[in-house]
Design an enzyme around this catalytic site. Structure first.
Site, mmCIF file in Angstrom:
data_model
loop_
_atom_site.group_PDB
_atom_site.id
_atom_site.type_symbol
_atom_site.label_atom_id
_atom_site.label_comp_id
_atom_site.label_asym_id
_atom_site.label_seq_id
_atom_site.Cartn_x
_atom_site.Cartn_y
_atom_site.Cartn_z
ATOM 1 N N HIS A 9 -49.575 7.119 -22.685
ATOM 2 C CA HIS A 9 -50.876 6.459 -22.522
ATOM 3 C C HIS A 9 -51.068 5.339 -23.531
ATOM 4 O O HIS A 9 -50.381 5.252 -24.555
ATOM 5 C CB HIS A 9 -51.994 7.494 -22.678
ATOM 6 C CG HIS A 9 -52.013 8.124 -24.052
ATOM 7 N ND1 HIS A 9 -52.567 7.499 -25.153
ATOM 8 C CD2 HIS A 9 -51.525 9.314 -24.496
ATOM 9 C CE1 HIS A 9 -52.434 8.276 -26.215
ATOM 10 N NE2 HIS A 9 -51.798 9.384 -25.844
ATOM 11 N N GLU A 83 -50.913 16.968 -23.465
ATOM 12 C CA GLU A 83 -50.279 16.865 -24.766
ATOM 13 C C GLU A 83 -50.096 18.237 -25.402
ATOM 14 O O GLU A 83 -50.796 19.208 -25.063
ATOM 15 C CB GLU A 83 -51.127 15.965 -25.681
ATOM 16 C CG GLU A 83 -50.616 15.797 -27.107
ATOM 17 C CD GLU A 83 -49.221 15.187 -27.197
ATOM 18 O OE1 GLU A 83 -48.268 15.839 -26.732
ATOM 19 O OE2 GLU A 83 -49.100 14.083 -27.750
#
Length: 202
Positions: A9, A83
């Site tokens: 990202h 994550e």
């Protein structure tokens, strides 16, 4: 065979400050949005069949920006691609972490790299079954990408201390043999004003 391109990202304010994000849902900043555009431009020209993200807002917005520019529907959220959970480390800088925890001290809530790899492979295997003979864009996170690439490279020492820049891309394939690392070249572009920040390593 299914081809996966894993993209980290874009930047967030916690990335800029060097804070450990983990699964805390921190949004993109303006730099991160610009990075998403540049990442899409670097990957344009290939045919894409699907885009997925971890579902955390920084990955989802990056994926949405990229999907719009690449002409893909989506993204679809895949929670298994979130994550690595960092527990009580989340929100700390590396210096704050060192002050609070000894180097070999167990951190409450810290997910093991082995657990990250296992759930990531489960998620990618399911996507490979859903999208055979396809190219899938996967927008996810630095800790997850680093753990997976270390596992698939079979030479983890190569990745010691290596950055996973915001917007960088890593190529995997999935066939009857399972997952294969195709390219770990990383960023298709680089910031001119400063080096991209990686997730602090823990």
């Amino acid at each position: 065979m299914t081809s996966f391109t894993l993209v980290r990202h874009g930047e967030t304010e916690w990335n800029r400050q060097g804070r450990i994000q983990g699964q805390t849902d921190i949004p993109l900043n303006d730099t991160g949005r610009a990075q998403a555009v540049r990442a899409a431009e670097a990957l344009a020209g290939s045919e894409w069949h699907a885009v997925v993200s971890s579902g955390l807002s920084r990955a989802d917005e990056t994926a949405s920006i990229m999907a719009e520019r690449l002409g893909i529907d989506g993204p679809v959220a895949v929670p298994g691609l979130r994550e690595r959970a960092h527990g009580e480390l989340e929100g700390l800088t590396v210096e704050e972490r060192r002050a609070r925890f000894e180097a070999d001290e167990a951190v409450p809530g810290l997910e093991s790299r082995e657990a990250v790899v296992e759930r990531t492979l489960d998620a990618l295997g399911a996507l490979a079954a859903d999208f055979p003979a396809s190219r899938v864009l996967v927008v996810t996170h630095g800790g997850l990408i680093g753990s997976l690439v270390r596992h698939l490279s079979r030479d983890e020492s190569v990745w010691d201390g290596r950055l996973i820049p915001n917007g960088s891309a890593y190529e995997l394939s999935w066939d009857e043999r399972g997952p294969q690392l195709v390219s770990a070249a990383g960023a298709p572009w680089r910031e001119t004003d400063r080096a991209p920040l990686a997730e602090p390593r823990v």
